[in-house]
Design an enzyme around this catalytic site. Structure first.
Site, PDB file in Angstrom:
ATOM      1  N   SER A   4       0.797  -1.231   0.000  1.00 52.95           N
ATOM      2  CA  SER A   4       0.000   0.000   0.000  1.00 52.95           C
ATOM      3  C   SER A   4       0.827   1.277   0.000  1.00 52.95           C
ATOM      4  O   SER A   4       0.272   2.366  -0.205  1.00 52.95           O
ATOM      5  CB  SER A   4      -0.956   0.010   1.193  1.00 52.95           C
ATOM      6  OG  SER A   4      -2.033  -0.872   0.973  1.00 52.95           O
ATOM      7  N   LYS A  58       0.417   3.346  -3.040  1.00 52.22           N
ATOM      8  CA  LYS A  58      -0.702   4.268  -3.207  1.00 52.22           C
ATOM      9  C   LYS A  58      -0.253   5.731  -3.153  1.00 52.22           C
ATOM     10  O   LYS A  58      -0.889   6.595  -3.770  1.00 52.22           O
ATOM     11  CB  LYS A  58      -1.754   4.003  -2.119  1.00 52.22           C
ATOM     12  CG  LYS A  58      -2.366   2.606  -2.177  1.00 52.22           C
ATOM     13  CD  LYS A  58      -3.204   2.304  -0.939  1.00 52.22           C
ATOM     14  CE  LYS A  58      -3.747   0.887  -0.958  1.00 52.22           C
ATOM     15  NZ  LYS A  58      -4.492   0.554   0.277  1.00 52.22           N
ATOM     16  N   TYR A 113      -3.815  -2.849 -10.229  1.00 54.58           N
ATOM     17  CA  TYR A 113      -3.618  -2.571  -8.802  1.00 54.58           C
ATOM     18  C   TYR A 113      -2.754  -3.644  -8.135  1.00 54.58           C
ATOM     19  O   TYR A 113      -1.833  -3.330  -7.366  1.00 54.58           O
ATOM     20  CB  TYR A 113      -4.981  -2.471  -8.121  1.00 54.58           C
ATOM     21  CG  TYR A 113      -4.932  -2.322  -6.625  1.00 54.58           C
ATOM     22  CD1 TYR A 113      -4.547  -1.114  -6.044  1.00 54.58           C
ATOM     23  CD2 TYR A 113      -5.273  -3.377  -5.783  1.00 54.58           C
ATOM     24  CE1 TYR A 113      -4.510  -0.974  -4.670  1.00 54.58           C
ATOM     25  CE2 TYR A 113      -5.238  -3.245  -4.406  1.00 54.58           C
ATOM     26  CZ  TYR A 113      -4.855  -2.044  -3.856  1.00 54.58           C
ATOM     27  OH  TYR A 113      -4.809  -1.900  -2.488  1.00 54.58           O
ATOM     28  N   TYR A 123      -4.503   3.592   8.159  1.00 52.99           N
ATOM     29  CA  TYR A 123      -5.860   3.032   8.271  1.00 52.99           C
ATOM     30  C   TYR A 123      -6.498   3.393   9.601  1.00 52.99           C
ATOM     31  O   TYR A 123      -6.442   4.548  10.018  1.00 52.99           O
ATOM     32  CB  TYR A 123      -5.834   1.511   8.032  1.00 52.99           C
ATOM     33  CG  TYR A 123      -5.086   1.143   6.786  1.00 52.99           C
ATOM     34  CD1 TYR A 123      -5.503   1.613   5.538  1.00 52.99           C
ATOM     35  CD2 TYR A 123      -3.937   0.363   6.834  1.00 52.99           C
ATOM     36  CE1 TYR A 123      -4.813   1.295   4.384  1.00 52.99           C
ATOM     37  CE2 TYR A 123      -3.240   0.042   5.688  1.00 52.99           C
ATOM     38  CZ  TYR A 123      -3.680   0.517   4.465  1.00 52.99           C
ATOM     39  OH  TYR A 123      -2.999   0.212   3.325  1.00 52.99           O
ATOM     40  N   VAL A 174       1.177  -3.735   3.966  1.00 62.02           N
ATOM     41  CA  VAL A 174       1.132  -5.025   4.650  1.00 62.02           C
ATOM     42  C   VAL A 174       2.359  -5.886   4.355  1.00 62.02           C
ATOM     43  O   VAL A 174       2.505  -6.960   4.923  1.00 62.02           O
ATOM     44  CB  VAL A 174      -0.171  -5.804   4.334  1.00 62.02           C
ATOM     45  CG1 VAL A 174      -1.378  -5.057   4.839  1.00 62.02           C
ATOM     46  CG2 VAL A 174      -0.271  -6.142   2.860  1.00 62.02           C
TER      47      VAL A 174
END
Length: 318
Positions: A78, A81, A205, A253, A271
């Site tokens: 992530s 992103k 993705y 998050y 992760v």
């Protein structure tokens, strides 16, 4: 009249002092042996050796201090992103905010609950649903290969390293086990917030998340987010500020508030166990330890981030 500069407390540590601290921190983390658990729901990540820790800090003067397993490649997941958002902001600017919000979610990174309540508009670009929208926008009018090439080119340019690549085995592993993300993609599509075929967006993705970097490469790439002197001019300062704001409020998050409270610096986790953190104008920091806590963030990495902030005095809060 020149604008007064904020008092940022004690002077930054010298590269020598920082290097000594990082070496000691790596030893402390191995002695603590509080590693967490690898992301075993992605088979390729389940096989990563747990007891590893690396850290690298790129300073504004050009020094790069590092310790531990800082040259071991890992899946950035992530953290990608951040870079895909930078690419989209460069491509369409503020228009992206018509499709995705900018508020913390308070929910798991793969939650579908808020997506249902808010009629297909993801809360922010760093939860999975929001990242799918960003990737979908980057893909629009182009092939998945071209969209991925743009992300990879941006990261390579930011890091000054053409060796950065996608780990195909990790991408295939994610594709085989990505049912939750597939559900999010179909839900977005049902609300008209996915322009491309779901499989195209998901495939792009998954490959984006499978980019492999080590801490040295990631710390160098973070220069463009941190606005360090000498960083490549590929991201406008105003857009870097947007991204760092979202990293602070949404980068971890449902643990983002706690990370901001404990560390006080913008950060984005993945992760795969990585954390990209920035002290704007001062440093770009990459931390990696593959064991995760209950919210999917690196357990040893978060501890290291807090200790580094204490040692340096770096904080966006003064």
């Amino acid at each position: 009249m020149p604008q007064a500069q904020p008092d940022r407390g004690r002077a930054d540590p010298s590269p020598e002092a920082l290097q000594e601290f990082l070496t000691g921190l790596a030893a402390e983390i191995h002695a603590r042996a509080d590693w967490g658990k690898v992301a075993d729901y992605i088979p390729e990540l389940a096989d990563v050796e747990l007891a590893q820790f690396g850290i690298a800090v790129q300073l504004a003067d050009g020094s790069l201090c590092h310790a531990g397993a800082s040259e071991v490649g890992f899946s950035i997941q992530s953290i990608s992103k951040v870079f895909s958002l930078a690419c989209v902001l460069g491509r369409i600017g503020e228009q992206i905010w018509q499709r995705v919000g900018r508020e913390p979610s308070g929910s798991r990174f793969d939650s579908i609950l808020l997506l249902e309540l808010e009629k297909g508009i993801p809360r922010n670009p760093f939860i999975n649903a929001g990242a799918l929208v960003v990737t979908d926008e980057l893909l629009t009018g182009r092939t998945p290969r071209d969209a991925l090439a743009e992300i990879i080119h941006f990261i390579r340019a930011a890091a000054g390293d053409d060796a950065i690549h996608i780990d195909r085995a990790v991408a295939m592993s994610e594709q085989a086990t990505g049912d939750r993300n597939r559900a999010l993609g179909n839900y977005l599509k049902s609300y008209g917030n996915l322009k491309n075929p779901v499989d195209y967006t998901l495939g792009t993705y998954f490959h984006q998340c499978a980019i492999e970097m080590d801490c040295l490469q990631l710390a160098r790439a973070g220069r463009v987010i941190a606005g360090l002197p000498g960083a490549p001019s590929i991201l406008a300062p105003a857009r870097a500020r947007r991204i760092t704001a979202l990293m602070l409020t949404c980068g971890h998050y449902d643990e983002s508030g706690d990370f901001a409270f404990r560390v006080g610096l913008p950060g984005k986790s993945g992760v795969g166990g990585g954390i990209l953190m920035v002290a704007p104008g001062r440093a770009s920091i990459a931390i990696w330890s593959p064991g995760l806590n209950a919210t999917g963030n690196s357990r040893a990495g978060a501890y290291a981030a807090e200790k580094l902030a204490e040692f340096t005095g770096w904080s966006v809060f003064g």
